[in-house]
Scaffold this motif. Structure first.
Motif, PDB file in Angstrom:
ATOM      1  N   LYS A  81       0.813  -1.266  -0.149  1.00  0.00           N
ATOM      2  CA  LYS A  81       0.111   0.158   0.020  1.00  0.00           C
ATOM      3  C   LYS A  81       0.824   1.159   0.008  1.00  0.00           C
ATOM      4  N   VAL A  82       2.376   1.034   0.341  1.00  0.00           N
ATOM      5  CA  VAL A  82       3.170   2.200   0.509  1.00  0.00           C
ATOM      6  C   VAL A  82       3.537   2.443  -1.000  1.00  0.00           C
ATOM      7  N   LEU A  83       3.299   3.769  -1.456  1.00  0.00           N
ATOM      8  CA  LEU A  83       3.613   4.198  -3.008  1.00  0.00           C
ATOM      9  C   LEU A  83       5.281   4.150  -3.086  1.00  0.00           C
ATOM     10  N   GLU A  84       5.627   3.600  -4.307  1.00  0.00           N
ATOM     11  CA  GLU A  84       7.155   3.655  -4.811  1.00  0.00           C
ATOM     12  C   GLU A  84       7.443   5.026  -5.151  1.00  0.00           C
ATOM     13  N   ASN A  85       6.394   5.882  -5.797  1.00  0.00           N
ATOM     14  CA  ASN A  85       6.752   7.314  -6.426  1.00  0.00           C
ATOM     15  C   ASN A  85       5.555   8.060  -5.785  1.00  0.00           C
ATOM     16  N   PRO A  86       5.745   9.001  -5.008  1.00  0.00           N
ATOM     17  CA  PRO A  86       7.149   9.471  -4.418  1.00  0.00           C
ATOM     18  C   PRO A  86       7.417   8.244  -3.422  1.00  0.00           C
ATOM     19  N   ALA A  87       8.849   8.215  -3.461  1.00  0.00           N
ATOM     20  CA  ALA A  87       9.429   7.199  -2.592  1.00  0.00           C
ATOM     21  C   ALA A  87       9.433   7.426  -1.043  1.00  0.00           C
ATOM     22  N   PRO A  88       9.192   6.544  -0.319  1.00  0.00           N
ATOM     23  CA  PRO A  88       9.397   6.544   1.240  1.00  0.00           C
ATOM     24  C   PRO A  88      10.396   7.045   1.612  1.00  0.00           C
ATOM     25  N   GLU A  89      10.524   7.560   2.698  1.00  0.00           N
ATOM     26  CA  GLU A  89      11.883   8.314   3.334  1.00  0.00           C
ATOM     27  C   GLU A  89      12.056   7.844   4.913  1.00  0.00           C
ATOM     28  N   VAL A  90      13.353   7.573   5.184  1.00  0.00           N
ATOM     29  CA  VAL A  90      13.386   7.398   6.543  1.00  0.00           C
ATOM     30  C   VAL A  90      14.796   8.148   6.772  1.00  0.00           C
ATOM     31  N   PHE A  91      14.944   8.897   7.705  1.00  0.00           N
ATOM     32  CA  PHE A  91      16.237   9.810   8.200  1.00  0.00           C
ATOM     33  C   PHE A  91      16.366  10.123   9.378  1.00  0.00           C
ATOM     34  N   VAL A  92      17.489  10.562   9.924  1.00  0.00           N
ATOM     35  CA  VAL A  92      17.559  10.972  11.359  1.00  0.00           C
ATOM     36  C   VAL A  92      16.831  12.391  11.402  1.00  0.00           C
ATOM     37  N   LYS A  93      15.935  12.617  12.103  1.00  0.00           N
ATOM     38  CA  LYS A  93      15.296  13.923  12.191  1.00  0.00           C
ATOM     39  C   LYS A  93      16.046  14.739  13.339  1.00  0.00           C
ATOM     40  N   ASN A  94      16.295  14.113  14.528  1.00  0.00           N
ATOM     41  CA  ASN A  94      16.865  14.767  15.659  1.00  0.00           C
ATOM     42  C   ASN A  94      17.592  13.956  16.642  1.00  0.00           C
ATOM     43  N   LEU A  95      18.487  14.532  17.332  1.00  0.00           N
ATOM     44  CA  LEU A  95      19.237  13.801  18.433  1.00  0.00           C
ATOM     45  C   LEU A  95      18.795  14.454  19.776  1.00  0.00           C
ATOM     46  N   SER A  96      18.074  13.846  20.209  1.00  0.00           N
ATOM     47  CA  SER A  96      17.333  14.482  21.703  1.00  0.00           C
ATOM     48  C   SER A  96      18.197  14.015  22.823  1.00  0.00           C
ATOM     49  N   ALA A  97      17.823  14.392  24.053  1.00  0.00           N
ATOM     50  CA  ALA A  97      18.731  14.161  25.065  1.00  0.00           C
ATOM     51  C   ALA A  97      18.752  12.626  25.368  1.00  0.00           C
ATOM     52  N   SER A  98      17.751  11.848  25.058  1.00  0.00           N
ATOM     53  CA  SER A  98      17.560  10.313  25.432  1.00  0.00           C
ATOM     54  C   SER A  98      17.322   9.581  24.398  1.00  0.00           C
ATOM     55  N   SER A  99      17.391  10.017  23.048  1.00  0.00           N
ATOM     56  CA  SER A  99      17.056   9.182  21.896  1.00  0.00           C
ATOM     57  C   SER A  99      17.528   9.522  20.594  1.00  0.00           C
ATOM     58  N   VAL A 100      17.736   8.848  19.505  1.00  0.00           N
ATOM     59  CA  VAL A 100      17.760   9.104  18.261  1.00  0.00           C
ATOM     60  C   VAL A 100      16.450   9.170  17.565  1.00  0.00           C
ATOM     61  N   ASP A 101      15.953  10.207  16.993  1.00  0.00           N
ATOM     62  CA  ASP A 101      14.832  10.323  16.409  1.00  0.00           C
ATOM     63  C   ASP A 101      14.577  10.034  14.889  1.00  0.00           C
ATOM     64  N   PHE A 102      14.094   9.230  14.380  1.00  0.00           N
ATOM     65  CA  PHE A 102      13.982   8.917  13.022  1.00  0.00           C
ATOM     66  C   PHE A 102      12.461   9.156  12.261  1.00  0.00           C
ATOM     67  N   ALA A 103      12.599  10.144  11.356  1.00  0.00           N
ATOM     68  CA  ALA A 103      11.539  10.482  10.600  1.00  0.00           C
ATOM     69  C   ALA A 103      11.036   9.479   9.638  1.00  0.00           C
ATOM     70  N   VAL A 104       9.942   8.631   9.727  1.00  0.00           N
ATOM     71  CA  VAL A 104       9.534   8.050   8.917  1.00  0.00           C
ATOM     72  C   VAL A 104       8.403   8.448   7.938  1.00  0.00           C
ATOM     73  N   ARG A 105       8.485   8.482   6.573  1.00  0.00           N
ATOM     74  CA  ARG A 105       7.380   9.047   5.868  1.00  0.00           C
ATOM     75  C   ARG A 105       7.138   8.413   4.669  1.00  0.00           C
ATOM     76  N   PRO A 106       6.138   7.637   4.823  1.00  0.00           N
ATOM     77  CA  PRO A 106       5.562   6.713   3.609  1.00  0.00           C
ATOM     78  C   PRO A 106       4.356   7.424   2.909  1.00  0.00           C
ATOM     79  N   TRP A 107       4.354   7.360   1.728  1.00  0.00           N
ATOM     80  CA  TRP A 107       3.152   7.825   0.899  1.00  0.00           C
ATOM     81  C   TRP A 107       2.213   6.888   0.312  1.00  0.00           C
TER      82      TRP A 107
END
Length: 270
Positions: free
Chosen positions: A209-235
């Motif tokens: 169900k996730v579209l290949e175009n636009p392609a889904p994205e995963v990247f480091v969004k933020n380095l918080s005090a207690s965690s590494v936050d990933f942005a997960v963006r499926p279309w």
């Protein structure tokens, strides 16, 4: 009081003379009335056909046609009595005063009416679209003259005044046909960032169900005090958005757990 035959004859003669003098005005006034009524019906039919060809909303189409019909009838009536020789200035003044009084008493309704016309003419949304406005997220069922009728996800019918709707912010989730889910997954600093990123991307690509175009994205969004936050963006297509949103949450959590990657408790979604 008794009247002699001569007086009766004089009155009859005077009446006939007045009738003869006035008959041209009378005949022309009624000709104007009958021709005007026919012309108004013809104009109304033509206007309705034009609005149908322009694909105007049926509610607005009928309302505008009725307004035009009564405006032309009032104009014809004023012309008719004017042709009869009746003074129309006071009559027009009375109509103006009545219009002003009605306008002042219906300010809110007129604002909603104007808002309804703006919505129908400029089309920020249409029937069947899912929108967010005035604190409501719902599917549009009907755009009426004064209110817009909508249905929420839990099957509640909501009526939003068009005045407030047209003057506020409207988010149309259906206009583009595709929608992106913005999710954030937080992992501990002890976890392998590259491995976590690859796992999250794999989960997205495996979901049909996730579209290949636009392609889904995963990247480091933020380095918080207690965690590494990933942005997960499926279309996803609008019809699949809810399923993609929930499946991404479930499948990403399961995949990270299977890989031994600790998911921090403050996962953010929107």
């Amino acid at each position: 009081m008794d009247m002699n035959p001569d007086q009766l004859g004089n009155y009859a003669t005077t009446f006939i003379n007045v009738l003869i003098d006035y008959s041209p005005k009378l005949i022309s006034a009624f000709l104007i009335l009958f021709i005007g009524l026919y012309a108004i019906r013809l104009i109304n039919r033509i206007i309705r056909k034009i609005m149908v060809k322009r694909n105007l909303d049926p509610t607005l189409r009928n309302f505008l046609a009725d307004i035009l019909l009564w405006a032309l009838r009032i104009l014809l009536f004023v012309t008719f009595i004017s042709k009869l020789g009746i003074e129309t200035s006071s009559f027009v003044a009375i109509l103006g005063a009545m219009g002003l009084a009605v306008g002042l008493s219906l300010q809110g309704s007129l604002s909603n009416f104007a808002g309804g016309m703006l919505i129908i003419v400029f089309k920020p949304f249409k029937v069947g679209d899912t929108i967010e406005a005035q604190g409501v997220v719902a599917t549009v069922l009907e755009i009426q003259i004064f209110v817009t009728k909508m249905l929420t996800g839990n099957n509640q019918t909501v009526f939003v005044p068009n005045g407030a709707l047209s003057n506020g912010t409207i988010i149309n989730y259906s206009m583009q046909g595709e929608r992106r889910a913005d999710l954030t997954f937080s992992i501990s600093y002890d976890s392998d960032i590259k491995k976590a990123k690859d796992i999250l991307l794999e989960v997205l690509h495996k979901n049909p169900k996730v579209l290949e175009n636009p392609a889904p994205e995963v990247f480091v969004k933020n380095l918080s005090a207690s965690s590494v936050d990933f942005a997960v963006r499926p279309w996803a297509k609008n019809a699949n958005y809810g399923a993609v949103f929930s499946e991404t949450l479930e499948n990403c959590k399961a995949a990270l757990d299977e890989a031994g990657i600790s998911v921090q408790p403050f996962t953010i979604q929107k």
